[in-house]
Design a protein around this motif. Sequence first.
Motif, PDB file in Angstrom:
ATOM      1  N   GLY A   8       0.796  -1.213   0.000  1.00 29.80           N
ATOM      2  CA  GLY A   8       0.000   0.000   0.000  1.00 29.80           C
ATOM      3  C   GLY A   8       0.829   1.263   0.000  1.00 29.80           C
ATOM      4  N   ILE A   9       1.808   1.336   0.886  1.00 28.24           N
ATOM      5  CA  ILE A   9       2.566   2.576   0.998  1.00 28.24           C
ATOM      6  C   ILE A   9       3.501   2.759  -0.192  1.00 28.24           C
ATOM      7  CG2 ILE A   9       4.456   1.594   2.357  1.00 28.24           C
ATOM      8  CD1 ILE A   9       2.812   5.078   2.760  1.00 28.24           C
ATOM      9  N   VAL A  10       4.067   1.664  -0.702  1.00 26.42           N
ATOM     10  CA  VAL A  10       4.957   1.771  -1.862  1.00 26.42           C
ATOM     11  C   VAL A  10       4.187   2.249  -3.083  1.00 26.42           C
ATOM     12  CG1 VAL A  10       6.356   0.439  -3.492  1.00 26.42           C
ATOM     13  CG2 VAL A  10       6.612   0.070  -1.033  1.00 26.42           C
ATOM     14  N   ASP A  11       3.017   1.634  -3.323  1.00 26.48           N
ATOM     15  CA  ASP A  11       2.195   2.038  -4.458  1.00 26.48           C
ATOM     16  C   ASP A  11       1.749   3.493  -4.331  1.00 26.48           C
ATOM     17  OD1 ASP A  11       2.490  -0.437  -5.510  1.00 26.48           O
ATOM     18  OD2 ASP A  11       0.439  -1.118  -5.139  1.00 26.48           O
ATOM     19  N   PHE A  12       1.372   3.864  -3.102  1.00 26.81           N
ATOM     20  CA  PHE A  12       0.901   5.226  -2.878  1.00 26.81           C
ATOM     21  C   PHE A  12       1.989   6.250  -3.201  1.00 26.81           C
ATOM     22  CE2 PHE A  12       0.631   8.746   0.295  1.00 26.81           C
ATOM     23  CZ  PHE A  12      -0.401   9.434  -0.324  1.00 26.81           C
ATOM     24  N   MET A  13       3.181   6.009  -2.676  1.00 34.60           N
ATOM     25  CA  MET A  13       4.257   6.969  -2.895  1.00 34.60           C
ATOM     26  C   MET A  13       4.627   7.057  -4.381  1.00 34.60           C
ATOM     27  SD  MET A  13       4.613   8.249   0.021  1.00 34.60           S
ATOM     28  CE  MET A  13       6.057   9.276  -0.235  1.00 34.60           C
ATOM     29  N   LYS A  14       4.527   5.940  -5.097  1.00 26.92           N
ATOM     30  CA  LYS A  14       4.808   5.951  -6.532  1.00 26.92           C
ATOM     31  C   LYS A  14       3.789   6.832  -7.264  1.00 26.92           C
ATOM     32  CE  LYS A  14       5.301   2.877 -10.545  1.00 26.92           C
ATOM     33  NZ  LYS A  14       4.321   3.607 -11.369  1.00 26.92           N
ATOM     34  N   HIS A  15       2.493   6.680  -6.886  1.00 28.91           N
ATOM     35  CA  HIS A  15       1.461   7.470  -7.542  1.00 28.91           C
ATOM     36  C   HIS A  15       1.562   8.955  -7.178  1.00 28.91           C
ATOM     37  CE1 HIS A  15      -0.539   3.549  -8.344  1.00 28.91           C
ATOM     38  NE2 HIS A  15      -0.985   4.194  -9.414  1.00 28.91           N
ATOM     39  N   VAL A  16       1.998   9.239  -5.957  1.00 28.10           N
ATOM     40  CA  VAL A  16       2.220  10.635  -5.565  1.00 28.10           C
ATOM     41  C   VAL A  16       3.290  11.251  -6.456  1.00 28.10           C
ATOM     42  CG1 VAL A  16       3.187  12.129  -3.757  1.00 28.10           C
ATOM     43  CG2 VAL A  16       1.457  10.423  -3.177  1.00 28.10           C
ATOM     44  N   ASN A  17       4.356  10.498  -6.683  1.00 26.07           N
ATOM     45  CA  ASN A  17       5.444  10.990  -7.536  1.00 26.07           C
ATOM     46  C   ASN A  17       4.971  11.169  -8.985  1.00 26.07           C
ATOM     47  OD1 ASN A  17       8.425  11.486  -7.949  1.00 26.07           O
ATOM     48  ND2 ASN A  17       8.136   9.742  -9.348  1.00 26.07           N
ATOM     49  N   ASP A  18       4.175  10.176  -9.472  1.00 26.09           N
ATOM     50  CA  ASP A  18       3.663  10.251 -10.849  1.00 26.09           C
ATOM     51  C   ASP A  18       2.745  11.448 -11.037  1.00 26.09           C
ATOM     52  OD1 ASP A  18       5.070   7.967 -11.408  1.00 26.09           O
ATOM     53  OD2 ASP A  18       3.338   6.622 -11.330  1.00 26.09           O
ATOM     54  N   ALA A  19       2.038  11.833  -9.949  1.00 26.32           N
ATOM     55  CA  ALA A  19       1.116  12.973 -10.024  1.00 26.32           C
ATOM     56  C   ALA A  19       1.845  14.304  -9.943  1.00 26.32           C
ATOM     57  CB  ALA A  19       0.077  12.876  -8.912  1.00 26.32           C
ATOM     58  N   GLY A  20       3.161  14.261  -9.767  1.00 28.65           N
ATOM     59  CA  GLY A  20       3.947  15.487  -9.715  1.00 28.65           C
ATOM     60  C   GLY A  20       3.829  16.243  -8.410  1.00 28.65           C
ATOM     61  N   ILE A  21       3.390  15.551  -7.336  1.00 28.47           N
ATOM     62  CA  ILE A  21       3.239  16.211  -6.039  1.00 28.47           C
ATOM     63  C   ILE A  21       4.556  16.111  -5.270  1.00 28.47           C
ATOM     64  CG2 ILE A  21       2.064  16.133  -3.811  1.00 28.47           C
ATOM     65  CD1 ILE A  21      -0.392  15.087  -5.265  1.00 28.47           C
ATOM     66  N   GLN A  22       5.039  17.242  -4.827  1.00 25.13           N
ATOM     67  CA  GLN A  22       6.268  17.269  -4.030  1.00 25.13           C
ATOM     68  C   GLN A  22       5.927  17.600  -2.584  1.00 25.13           C
ATOM     69  OE1 GLN A  22       8.755  20.149  -6.058  1.00 25.13           O
ATOM     70  NE2 GLN A  22       9.591  18.569  -7.432  1.00 25.13           N
ATOM     71  N   PHE A  23       6.654  16.982  -1.671  1.00 25.50           N
ATOM     72  CA  PHE A  23       6.395  17.258  -0.257  1.00 25.50           C
ATOM     73  C   PHE A  23       7.721  17.499   0.463  1.00 25.50           C
ATOM     74  CE2 PHE A  23       6.764  12.706  -0.893  1.00 25.50           C
ATOM     75  CZ  PHE A  23       7.572  12.259   0.140  1.00 25.50           C
ATOM     76  N   LYS A  24       7.633  18.294   1.524  1.00 26.45           N
ATOM     77  CA  LYS A  24       8.843  18.664   2.257  1.00 26.45           C
ATOM     78  C   LYS A  24       9.049  17.847   3.518  1.00 26.45           C
ATOM     79  CE  LYS A  24       6.175  22.532   4.184  1.00 26.45           C
ATOM     80  NZ  LYS A  24       6.060  24.007   4.267  1.00 26.45           N
ATOM     81  N   ASP A  25       8.004  17.172   3.977  1.00 21.89           N
ATOM     82  CA  ASP A  25       8.133  16.342   5.180  1.00 21.89           C
ATOM     83  C   ASP A  25       6.932  15.407   5.249  1.00 21.89           C
ATOM     84  OD1 ASP A  25       9.176  15.303   7.468  1.00 21.89           O
ATOM     85  OD2 ASP A  25       8.986  17.127   8.681  1.00 21.89           O
ATOM     86  N   LEU A  26       6.996  14.423   6.143  1.00 24.36           N
ATOM     87  CA  LEU A  26       5.837  13.544   6.353  1.00 24.36           C
ATOM     88  C   LEU A  26       5.740  13.143   7.813  1.00 24.36           C
ATOM     89  CD1 LEU A  26       6.860  10.342   6.671  1.00 24.36           C
ATOM     90  CD2 LEU A  26       7.205  10.565   4.236  1.00 24.36           C
ATOM     91  N   ARG A  27       4.533  12.829   8.242  1.00 24.35           N
ATOM     92  CA  ARG A  27       4.278  12.345   9.600  1.00 24.35           C
ATOM     93  C   ARG A  27       3.551  11.001   9.505  1.00 24.35           C
ATOM     94  NH1 ARG A  27       2.076  17.679  10.290  1.00 24.35           N
ATOM     95  NH2 ARG A  27       0.006  16.710  10.249  1.00 24.35           N
ATOM     96  N   THR A  28       3.803  10.121  10.462  1.00 24.23           N
ATOM     97  CA  THR A  28       3.103   8.832  10.499  1.00 24.23           C
ATOM     98  C   THR A  28       2.402   8.666  11.836  1.00 24.23           C
ATOM     99  OG1 THR A  28       5.039   7.637  11.348  1.00 24.23           O
ATOM    100  CG2 THR A  28       4.766   7.753   8.941  1.00 24.23           C
ATOM    101  N   LYS A  29       1.312   7.922  11.813  1.00 19.50           N
ATOM    102  CA  LYS A  29       0.549   7.628  13.018  1.00 19.50           C
ATOM    103  C   LYS A  29      -0.060   6.245  12.877  1.00 19.50           C
ATOM    104  CE  LYS A  29      -3.619   8.954  15.589  1.00 19.50           C
ATOM    105  NZ  LYS A  29      -4.819   9.825  15.602  1.00 19.50           N
TER     106      LYS A  29
END
Length: 309
Positions: free
Chosen positions: A271-292
């Motif tokens: 789930g998380i690997v696929d999600f991060m790949k699609h985030v990258n494909d969508a051209g979304i950049q992020f500066k940090d992340l939080r997990t819970k």
Amino acid sequence: MPSILSVKNVSKTYASGFSALQSIDLEIRKGEILALLGPNGAGKTTLISIVCGIVTASSGSVTVDGHDIVKDYRVSRSLIGLVPQELTTDAFETVWDTVSFSRGLFGRAPDPSHIERTLKALSLWDKKDSRIRTLSGGMKRRVMIAKALSHEPQILFLDEPTAGVDVELRRDMWQLVRELRATGVTIILTTHYIEEAEEMADRIGVITKGRLLLVEDKTELMHKLGKKQVTLLLQDRIADMPAALHDYDLTLSTDGTELTYTYDTRNESRGIVDFMKHVNDAGIQFKDLRTKQSSLEDIFVSLVEGGRQ
């Protein structure tokens, strides 16, 4: 690990027609700590009362170390210690006398050395000659535990053991429970404190409306039913959810600067690997992340709400 307590198809219906328990099946392993969670009126105390011979089941059977609680009442009951919710002690007896008397009720020969060890373990030794009525609520709770341990039971039931006690005393009791388990005592506790179950239990049982929803290893339960969240702190604000991410359980913050993905831990790696790949494909950049990750409380609430439907 062998079972020391076996509950088979136990139900309880009162004369009023109220069904307090419905077909409960439960195997409790020797030497484990089982936490039984449930809202008020769920049936926790009724189940304990049946096992301890205080309430008679409408159907089903219970055996304690192979002894039927009806046919072999004296033997089975002698193997059990019970700390009830209510503080029921003789207010004018001393701590020493009331604990010693409890031992005698089970036909055990006097053993001052055992009573002394028990009182010292519960930090009651300096109160041994004090009358019960002079003690604080927390100390009275400790006396109830000492009474339950006076006849050296193999199984100890703790029904809301830390209700009404302060945080420090609660921690002390948690330590005592661990020490008892280390000596081979099997412990079943009911509690409203989620952190208590999360801190101490080997397995968690969830009961609601007289039905036992599940009994699971604590770690396995949190793995199977827990959820995780990843929140991306975006480099640039976005106004709408990208089409490439519509298949995910996503929440976009009102100001468009945070994107939160909630996913099942059972599919964590994919789930998380696929999600991060699609985030990258969508051209979304992020500066940090939080997990819970879900707490046991989150899981408990979701199970009980599901059981009410």
